[in-house]
Structure formats: structure tokens, C-alpha cells
Design a protein around this motif. Structure first.
Motif, mmCIF file in Angstrom:
data_model
loop_
_atom_site.group_PDB
_atom_site.id
_atom_site.type_symbol
_atom_site.label_atom_id
_atom_site.label_comp_id
_atom_site.label_asym_id
_atom_site.label_seq_id
_atom_site.Cartn_x
_atom_site.Cartn_y
_atom_site.Cartn_z
ATOM 1 N N THR A 1 0.836 -1.204 0.000
ATOM 2 C CA THR A 1 0.000 0.000 0.000
ATOM 3 C C THR A 1 0.871 1.254 0.000
ATOM 4 O O THR A 1 1.865 1.311 0.723
ATOM 5 C CB THR A 1 -0.865 0.018 1.284
ATOM 6 O OG1 THR A 1 -1.509 -1.242 1.396
ATOM 7 C CG2 THR A 1 -1.919 1.100 1.231
ATOM 8 N N ARG A 2 0.490 2.240 -0.814
ATOM 9 C CA ARG A 2 1.130 3.561 -0.730
ATOM 10 C C ARG A 2 0.061 4.569 -0.357
ATOM 11 O O ARG A 2 -0.938 4.702 -1.075
ATOM 12 C CB ARG A 2 1.749 3.931 -2.079
ATOM 13 C CG ARG A 2 3.166 3.332 -2.241
ATOM 14 C CD ARG A 2 3.492 3.048 -3.677
ATOM 15 N NE ARG A 2 3.606 4.262 -4.465
ATOM 16 C CZ ARG A 2 3.753 4.268 -5.793
ATOM 17 N NH1 ARG A 2 3.808 3.134 -6.469
ATOM 18 N NH2 ARG A 2 3.854 5.396 -6.443
ATOM 19 N N VAL A 3 0.280 5.259 0.762
ATOM 20 C CA VAL A 3 -0.741 6.193 1.249
ATOM 21 C C VAL A 3 -0.327 7.631 0.909
ATOM 22 O O VAL A 3 0.793 8.039 1.213
ATOM 23 C CB VAL A 3 -0.934 6.047 2.781
ATOM 24 C CG1 VAL A 3 -2.021 7.001 3.269
ATOM 25 C CG2 VAL A 3 -1.287 4.603 3.149
ATOM 26 N N PHE A 4 -1.248 8.366 0.281
ATOM 27 C CA PHE A 4 -1.013 9.764 -0.084
ATOM 28 C C PHE A 4 -1.879 10.650 0.816
ATOM 29 O O PHE A 4 -2.963 10.236 1.219
ATOM 30 C CB PHE A 4 -1.366 9.988 -1.560
ATOM 31 C CG PHE A 4 -0.475 9.208 -2.502
ATOM 32 C CD1 PHE A 4 0.677 9.781 -3.026
ATOM 33 C CD2 PHE A 4 -0.771 7.880 -2.832
ATOM 34 C CE1 PHE A 4 1.518 9.059 -3.875
ATOM 35 C CE2 PHE A 4 0.055 7.155 -3.674
ATOM 36 C CZ PHE A 4 1.208 7.745 -4.206
ATOM 37 N N PRO A 5 -1.399 11.875 1.131
ATOM 38 C CA PRO A 5 -2.126 12.696 2.103
ATOM 39 C C PRO A 5 -3.558 13.047 1.690
ATOM 40 O O PRO A 5 -4.441 13.171 2.543
ATOM 41 C CB PRO A 5 -1.272 13.968 2.230
ATOM 42 C CG PRO A 5 -0.184 13.876 1.203
ATOM 43 C CD PRO A 5 -0.105 12.458 0.744
ATOM 44 N N ASP A 6 -3.798 13.251 0.413
ATOM 45 C CA ASP A 6 -5.164 13.603 -0.009
ATOM 46 C C ASP A 6 -5.391 13.152 -1.459
ATOM 47 O O ASP A 6 -4.483 12.599 -2.097
ATOM 48 C CB ASP A 6 -5.409 15.114 0.129
ATOM 49 C CG ASP A 6 -4.351 15.927 -0.602
ATOM 50 O OD1 ASP A 6 -3.865 15.467 -1.665
ATOM 51 O OD2 ASP A 6 -3.996 17.019 -0.120
ATOM 52 N N ALA A 7 -6.582 13.426 -1.964
ATOM 53 C CA ALA A 7 -6.956 12.915 -3.288
ATOM 54 C C ALA A 7 -6.091 13.533 -4.395
ATOM 55 O O ALA A 7 -5.787 12.873 -5.394
ATOM 56 C CB ALA A 7 -8.435 13.178 -3.550
ATOM 57 N N THR A 8 -5.683 14.785 -4.214
ATOM 58 C CA THR A 8 -4.847 15.428 -5.245
ATOM 59 C C THR A 8 -3.465 14.787 -5.288
ATOM 60 O O THR A 8 -2.920 14.503 -6.370
ATOM 61 C CB THR A 8 -4.707 16.945 -4.961
ATOM 62 O OG1 THR A 8 -6.022 17.467 -4.800
ATOM 63 C CG2 THR A 8 -4.001 17.682 -6.070
ATOM 64 N N ALA A 9 -2.890 14.522 -4.115
ATOM 65 C CA ALA A 9 -1.584 13.854 -4.069
ATOM 66 C C ALA A 9 -1.694 12.443 -4.648
ATOM 67 O O ALA A 9 -0.781 11.971 -5.335
ATOM 68 C CB ALA A 9 -1.074 13.811 -2.634
ATOM 69 N N LEU A 10 -2.826 11.792 -4.404
ATOM 70 C CA LEU A 10 -3.030 10.451 -4.969
ATOM 71 C C LEU A 10 -3.072 10.522 -6.498
ATOM 72 O O LEU A 10 -2.449 9.696 -7.184
ATOM 73 C CB LEU A 10 -4.332 9.849 -4.418
ATOM 74 C CG LEU A 10 -4.832 8.567 -5.087
ATOM 75 C CD1 LEU A 10 -3.825 7.438 -4.966
ATOM 76 C CD2 LEU A 10 -6.165 8.137 -4.471
ATOM 77 N N ALA A 11 -3.794 11.508 -7.023
ATOM 78 C CA ALA A 11 -3.867 11.656 -8.488
ATOM 79 C C ALA A 11 -2.479 11.898 -9.068
ATOM 80 O O ALA A 11 -2.117 11.328 -10.109
ATOM 81 C CB ALA A 11 -4.805 12.805 -8.850
ATOM 82 N N ARG A 12 -1.678 12.714 -8.383
ATOM 83 C CA ARG A 12 -0.297 12.975 -8.843
ATOM 84 C C ARG A 12 0.521 11.677 -8.824
ATOM 85 O O ARG A 12 1.213 11.341 -9.778
ATOM 86 C CB ARG A 12 0.320 14.044 -7.915
ATOM 87 C CG ARG A 12 1.750 14.456 -8.151
ATOM 88 C CD ARG A 12 1.930 15.325 -9.395
ATOM 89 N NE ARG A 12 2.215 14.520 -10.570
ATOM 90 C CZ ARG A 12 1.959 14.885 -11.837
ATOM 91 N NH1 ARG A 12 1.394 16.042 -12.108
ATOM 92 N NH2 ARG A 12 2.248 14.106 -12.835
ATOM 93 N N GLY A 13 0.418 10.937 -7.719
ATOM 94 C CA GLY A 13 1.160 9.676 -7.590
ATOM 95 C C GLY A 13 0.740 8.677 -8.652
ATOM 96 O O GLY A 13 1.568 7.963 -9.225
ATOM 97 N N ALA A 14 -0.568 8.619 -8.941
ATOM 98 C CA ALA A 14 -1.075 7.676 -9.941
ATOM 99 C C ALA A 14 -0.602 8.078 -11.334
ATOM 100 O O ALA A 14 -0.209 7.228 -12.145
ATOM 101 C CB ALA A 14 -2.599 7.631 -9.885
ATOM 102 N N ALA A 15 -0.627 9.379 -11.626
ATOM 103 C CA ALA A 15 -0.156 9.853 -12.938
ATOM 104 C C ALA A 15 1.329 9.538 -13.109
ATOM 105 O O ALA A 15 1.771 9.125 -14.188
ATOM 106 C CB ALA A 15 -0.412 11.356 -13.085
ATOM 107 N N ASP A 16 2.108 9.701 -12.041
ATOM 108 C CA ASP A 16 3.539 9.384 -12.119
ATOM 109 C C ASP A 16 3.755 7.882 -12.316
ATOM 110 O O ASP A 16 4.643 7.467 -13.066
ATOM 111 C CB ASP A 16 4.266 9.857 -10.847
ATOM 112 C CG ASP A 16 4.321 11.379 -10.763
ATOM 113 O OD1 ASP A 16 4.059 12.046 -11.790
ATOM 114 O OD2 ASP A 16 4.594 11.899 -9.665
#
Ligand code: 6PG
Length: 236
Positions: free
Chosen positions: A3-18
Motif C-alpha cells: 500500500t502507498r498512502v497519499f495525504p489527499d486525493a490530489t496527491a493520490l492523483a499525482r502519484g497515480a499519474a507518475d
């Protein structure tokens, strides 16, 4: 459970795009092409918007082929169409050409068989995706594999019309979905999960509950935001 946990939905979207960009570069470097299966839902939508705003530089778009993990039985201009959402947020803005949608407006069994044929022609038997994005609903469904639905038991077919009955589909409905044999054959599967309404289901996946999303095996990682991760047990 990785699991990789991101602080919020925007950070998650950035992580997913990367993650999308990294895995695509890796696949294109190794095989000259990258086959990606996309999902519907709000979390991938934020990733698509991020990818579109990054522009075409940095991602080998001409060598990426887009497919879909599931579709609703509607035409592409319908607000519920997964393809339509991707088209508006990613395909049109970046003028992408390499894509094959599930034809939601056709007879669902015919559309599933036709999609299976093109998947096999492009990626073999079983079709081997370089990357599969999946989401998870609060009931633990993934793609259109809903709890209690017939496609959960599918071991031979790669794409089927699934008869589902769930409050999330507003009662009985037919969805077209890829199946476990495809997800298990993929080189990488990435779940994108955001929001407090997923926290219980995610904790149940971690504790080994038999939910549709938990049954996906292989190179699986969960990219989640803090709200969805709120009930996870810390692991070392
Ligand atoms: C769909 C999906 C579905 C989705 C989950 C999570 O077409 O609805 O592919 O499986 O991924 O319902 O959706 P959210 O990201 O909107 O929570």
C-alpha cells in the motif's frame, strides 16, 4: 498487501499519474508498446486530468494503447460511459489515437465477445496487460465484479457481460467487465482508492475478507488517500 498512502486525493492523483508514466516508459523501453487498462470512477478521472494537464511531453503516448477494464451498457456520449469520461478528460485533450473501447451500446454478450477477441489478438492468451488500473467501491467491487455476481466465478473468459444487482447500480443492471484471469496475468495492477467511504472495505481487504477486489492476485499495489487508509492496521 502493498500500500502507498497519499495525504489527499490530489496527491493520490499525482502519484497515480507518475506511476502511469513510469510504467509506460518501462514497458515501451522493454517491448516497444504499453497496453493499459483503465477504470471508471472519480479517482481515475483525477489522474486523467493530471496527465492531460502535464501535456504530451515525458510520456510516450504514441506507443501507449488504451483499453477499458469495464463499461456500462450505454453509448459513449452518455454521462455514465467510462469511455466517454476518459475521452473528455484525457483522450481529446491530448489527441490520443491508440484506444479501443468496449461498445456499451451493443448487445452486452456480443460486445464482451468482440472485446475478448481484440484483446487476445493484441496481447495473446491470456491477454497480458503492462498495466491495469482498478478502483474499489465501498462494497468491495472492482471493475464490474460485484459481490455475488456471476462473473466472480469466471475462469476461462477474459471479458463477459455480468448481471449485477446492487444499490450502487440502482438495482439490476448489466455491466461488461474483464475477469480475474486477465487481472492475474497483468504485469502490474494498481488500485486507486480515495475517500472515507472506502475505509471499511479497504480494512476488510487487509484483513483477508473475501471481497471481489481482494481476490485480484499478482503484482498488485494499492495507491490510496489518507481518508481511505484511515482504518488500515500499520504494517512493518
Ligand atoms: C466503474 C468502475 C468501478 C470503480 C469503482 C470505484 O465503472 O464504476 O470501473 O469499479 O472503479 O466503483 O469508483 P470511484 O473511483 O469513483 O470510487
Amino acid at each position: 498487501m502493498k500500500t502507498r498512502v497519499f495525504p489527499d486525493a490530489t496527491a493520490l492523483a499525482r502519484g497515480a499519474a507518475d506511476e502511469f508514466a513510469d510504467r509506460a516508459r518501462l514497458a515501451v523501453g522493454a517491448r516497444g508498446l504499453c497496453h493499459v487498462a483503465l477504470s471508471g470512477g472519480s479517482t481515475p478521472k483525477a489522474m486523467f486530468q493530471m496527465l492531460a494537464s502535464d501535456g504530451r511531453g515525458g510520456v510516450p503516448w504514441d506507443r501507449i494503447f488504451l483499453w477499458w477494464g469495464d463499461e456500462r451498457c450505454v453509448p459513449p456520449d452518455h454521462p455514465d460511459s467510462n469511455y466517454g469520461m476518459t475521452r473528455r478528460t484525457l483522450i481529446d485533450p491530448l489527441q490520443l489515437k491508440n484506444e479501443r473501447r468496449i461498445v456499451g451500446e451493443d448487445d452486452p454478450d456480443d460486445a464482451a465477445r468482440a472485446y475478448e477477441r481484440v484483446l487476445v489478438a493484441a496481447m495473446g492468451t491470456p491477454p497480458v496487460f503492462d498495466l491495469v488500473f482498478l478502483g474499489m467501491g465501498p462494497d468491495g467491487h472492482t471493475a464490474s465484479l460485484f459481490p455475488g455476481s456471476p462473473a466472480l466465478a469466471e475462469t476461462r473468459r477474459f471479458c463477459v457481460a455480468n448481471r449485477v444487482d446492487s444499490p450502487l447500480t440502482h438495482g439490476a443492471a448489466t455491466r461488461i467487465t474483464l475477469t480475474y484471469p486477465v487481472f492475474e496475468a497483468a504485469r502490474a495492477v494498481r488500485f486507486l482508492v480515495a475517500g472515507a467511504d472506502k475505509a471499511d472495505a479497504l480494512a476488510r481487504v487487509q484483513s483477508g475478507a473475501d471481497l471481489p477486489a481482494a481476490r485480484v492476485r499478482g503484482n498488485v499495489e494499492w495507491l490510496v488517500d489518507a481518508a481511505a487508509a484511515a482504518k488500515l492496521e500499520a504494517t512493518s
